[in-house]
Design a protein around this motif. Structure first.
Motif, PDB file in Angstrom:
ATOM      1  N   GLN A 141      12.415   2.583  -3.825  1.00  0.00           N
ATOM      2  CA  GLN A 141      11.350   2.358  -4.797  1.00  0.00           C
ATOM      3  C   GLN A 141      11.642   3.170  -6.059  1.00  0.00           C
ATOM      4  N   GLU A 142      11.463   2.557  -7.180  1.00  0.00           N
ATOM      5  CA  GLU A 142      11.752   3.238  -8.439  1.00  0.00           C
ATOM      6  C   GLU A 142      10.700   4.299  -8.730  1.00  0.00           C
ATOM      7  N   GLY A 143      11.165   5.524  -8.937  1.00  0.00           N
ATOM      8  CA  GLY A 143      10.273   6.604  -9.337  1.00  0.00           C
ATOM      9  C   GLY A 143       9.520   7.279  -8.214  1.00  0.00           C
ATOM     10  N   LYS A 144       9.770   6.893  -6.968  1.00  0.00           N
ATOM     11  CA  LYS A 144       9.107   7.576  -5.851  1.00  0.00           C
ATOM     12  C   LYS A 144       9.930   7.446  -4.580  1.00  0.00           C
ATOM     13  N   ASN A 145       9.467   8.114  -3.531  1.00  0.00           N
ATOM     14  CA  ASN A 145      10.189   8.103  -2.262  1.00  0.00           C
ATOM     15  C   ASN A 145      10.322   6.674  -1.722  1.00  0.00           C
ATOM     16  N   PRO A 146      11.330   6.424  -0.897  1.00  0.00           N
ATOM     17  CA  PRO A 146      11.447   5.091  -0.285  1.00  0.00           C
ATOM     18  C   PRO A 146      10.284   4.836   0.666  1.00  0.00           C
ATOM     19  N   LEU A 188       8.501  14.128   5.210  1.00  0.00           N
ATOM     20  CA  LEU A 188       9.329  13.254   6.047  1.00  0.00           C
ATOM     21  C   LEU A 188      10.622  12.880   5.322  1.00  0.00           C
ATOM     22  N   TRP A 189      10.543  12.589   4.042  1.00  0.00           N
ATOM     23  CA  TRP A 189      11.725  12.195   3.283  1.00  0.00           C
ATOM     24  C   TRP A 189      12.735  13.352   3.208  1.00  0.00           C
ATOM     25  N   ASP A 192       0.831  -1.201   0.000  1.00  0.00           N
ATOM     26  CA  ASP A 192       0.000   0.000   0.000  1.00  0.00           C
ATOM     27  C   ASP A 192       0.875   1.264   0.000  1.00  0.00           C
ATOM     28  N   ASP A 193       0.415   2.284  -0.691  1.00  0.00           N
ATOM     29  CA  ASP A 193       1.161   3.547  -0.774  1.00  0.00           C
ATOM     30  C   ASP A 193       1.316   4.245   0.575  1.00  0.00           C
ATOM     31  N   LYS A 194       0.520   3.831   1.559  1.00  0.00           N
ATOM     32  CA  LYS A 194       0.627   4.492   2.868  1.00  0.00           C
ATOM     33  C   LYS A 194       1.978   4.232   3.526  1.00  0.00           C
ATOM     34  N   TYR A 195       2.702   3.216   3.061  1.00  0.00           N
ATOM     35  CA  TYR A 195       4.019   2.933   3.634  1.00  0.00           C
ATOM     36  C   TYR A 195       5.137   3.731   2.964  1.00  0.00           C
TER      37      TYR A 195
END
Length: 414
Positions: free
Chosen positions: A344-349, A297-298, A288-291
Motif C-alpha cells: 500500500q502506498e504510504g502505509k504498511n502492507p 506486527l510489520w 477497511d484499515d483494520k486489514y
C-alpha cells in the motif's frame, strides 16, 4: 381454513430455530438432508431420524401444525447455491469444509446426497450457501448410513501412518488387506466407504507433499489400498495458478471402478489454460484499515525475515507483486497474513480481506461468508481452487457418461 405452507428455507430455519451449535448432534443433518433428498431415491437414509427430530422440535416450540413434512415441502431454496433440479449424477462430499468441491460438482450437474464435516464454523458457512447441514465426524458414521452414489469426493486430511503394525479394528467396519495399514487415519474412512458403497468413480484431493511423505511410503500404501478395492488409479499434481492468481499445488487422485470400466476408461487430466491471472484482479476497491498491519506486527515480520535471511533460510513474509500471483494461502493466514501481503502506498502492507481470499480460491462473489474474519481465513485456506476441481470433474463425469452410453449401445446390438 387452509394452512399456509412455508416455502422459503430461511423461513423454515427461523420457524424451527435451526441453529448449529457445538453440542449439536446429527439431527439437523438428517433433517436438512431429507429436505434436499425427499424425491431422489435416497430419502430412506434420512427420513426416520428427520421425522423424529421434527416432532421433537414441534413439541419443544409448541408449534400448532402437526409435525408433518407436507407443511414444509416443497421448499423455495433462497440460498446462493440451491440443489440441482435435474441432476445427471449423484455424489457424496466428505471432509467437505465449506463446500468448494461440492460447488464444482454441482456446477456440472451433480446432486450431493451426503456430506460430512466436523468443524462447526465450516458447517455454518456450508449451510448458509447450500441449505444443508453436514453430518459430523466421519469416523463416527457407519458406511451403511451413506446413500448410494456415483462419485465419492473428498479432500481428506493426511495424518502419518505406519506400514508396519495394525491398530485396533475400527468399530464401524472390519478392515482387511491394505485397509489394515491405514487404520487410525482419516484415509481409512475414505477406504471403508469406497469398499462398502463401490461408487463408479472417486476424486480425492490432498497437499502435494502427500506424494513424498515418509519417502513415498504413505502414498504407496494409499494407491495400493485403492487398487485392492477394485479401482484403476490416476494421479497428478496440479497447480491452481492456471485458474486463479495463486501458486497452489495439490495432488489429485482419481479412481474408476474396474467392474464398470473394465480398464477401458479414456480419462485424462484436463489441459490447463496458460496462467494469465494477476492479484490485482481480485482486490476490492475499498478496504477497511483494520486489514493494514500494525506497526508492531510489520516490524516483527521484517525482523523475522532478516534473522532467517542471515541464517541462509528463505523464511519470511511474502510481499505480493500485484501483476503476478501469490504464494499458497494456508489455514494459518489469520495469524499474520505473512504469506500474502498487499503493498500500500504510504502505509504498511495489508492482508487480504475474506472476500479476496474467496476470490483467490475461485469462489464467486455470491458465496456467503457468515463467520468472523479469522474463521473465514481458516476456511478458505483449507479449501480448494474451485475452478481447477471443476475442470477435473468435467473429465470424470464425461468418462462416466461415455462408458454408460457405450454399454447401452452394446446391449442394443445384442
Amino acid at each position: 381454513m387452509k394452512k399456509v405452507v412455508i416455502k422459503k428455507y430461511s423461513e423454515i430455519k427461523n420457524k424451527l430455530k435451526m441453529e448449529i451449535t457445538k453440542t449439536s448432534n446429527n439431527d439437523l443433518a438428517h433433517l436438512t438432508h431429507y429436505f434436499q433428498n425427499h424425491t431422489n431415491g435416497v430419502s430412506e437414509y434420512f427420513r426416520p431420524t428427520a421425522t423424529s427430530y421434527l416432532s421433537e422440535i414441534h413439541e419443544k416450540l409448541n408449534i400448532v401444525e402437526e409435525p408433518e413434512f407436507q407443511y414444509y415441502l416443497p421448499i423455495n431454496w433462497d440460498i446462493p447455491f440451491p440443489p440441482t433440479k435435474k441432476p445427471t449424477f449423484k455424489f457424496v462430499d466428505l471432509f467437505a469444509g465449506i463446500g468448494g468441491i461440492r460447488l464444482a460438482y454441482q456446477n456440472i450437474g451433480g446432486k450431493c446426497v451426503f456430506t460430512s464435516e466436523w468443524d462447526i464454523y465450516s458447517k455454518k458457512t456450508y449451510d448458509a450457501n447450500f441449505g444443508e447441514v453436514p453430518f459430523g465426524d466421519i469416523t463416527q458414521i457407519s458406511e451403511t448410513e451413506i446413500p448410494d452414489h456415483d462419485i465419492l469426493l473428498g479432500g481428506f486430511p493426511c495424518q502419518p501412518f505406519s506400514i508396519a503394525g495394525v491398530s485396533k479394528k475400527n468399530s464401524l467396519g472390519r478392515a482387511h488387506g491394505f485397509l489394515d495399514e491405514t487404520q487410525g487415519t482419516l484415509f481409512f474412512d475414505v477406504a471403508r466407504i469406497i469398499e462398502h458403497k463401490k461408487p463408479s468413480a472417486f476424486m480425492l484431493e490432498n497437499v502435494k507433499n502427500l506424494v513424498s511423505h515418509d519417502k513415498g511410503k504413505t502414498f504407496k500404501v494409499i494407491k495400493e489400498t485403492l487398487t485392492e478395492l477394485g479401482y484403476s488409479i490416476h494421479c497428478k499434481v496440479l497447480d491452481g495458478k492456471h485458474f486463479v492468481p495463486q501458486h497452489r499445488e495439490r495432488i489429485i487422485i482419481v479412481g474408476f471402478k474396474n467392474s464398470v470400466f473394465e480398464g477401458k476408461e479414456e480419462f485424462n487430466f484436463p489441459d490447463l489454460p496458460e496462467p494469465s491471472r494477476a492479484i490485482r484482479e481480485i482486490l476490492e476497491p475499498i478496504v477497511d484499515d483494520k486489514y493494514t498491519l500494525s506497526d508492531k506486527l510489520w516490524n516483527y515480520l521484517q525482523e523475522y525475515a532478516k534473522k532467517h535471511k542471515a541464517l541462509g533460510n528463505g523464511f519470511g513474509f511474502g510481499m505480493t507483486n500485484l501483476d503476478g500471483i501469490s504464494r499458497t494461502m494456508s489455514a494459518r493466514y489469520y495469524k499474520d497474513g505473512a504469506e500474502i501481503l498487499i503493498p500500500q502506498e504510504g502505509k504498511n502492507p495489508r492482508r487480504l480481506t475474506p472476500r479476496e481470499c474467496a476470490r483467490l480460491q475461485g469462489f464467486p462473489d455470491k458465496f456467503l461468508i457468515p463467520v468472523s474474519d479469522n474463521q473465514a481465513y481458516k476456511q478458505f485456506g483449507n479449501s480448494v481452487v474451485m475452478p481447477l476441481i471443476q475442470a477435473v470433474g468435467v473429465n470424470i463425469v464425461n468418462e462416466i457418461i461415455r462408458i454408460n452410453e457405450l454399454k447401452k449401445s452394446e446391449v442394443a446390438v445384442c
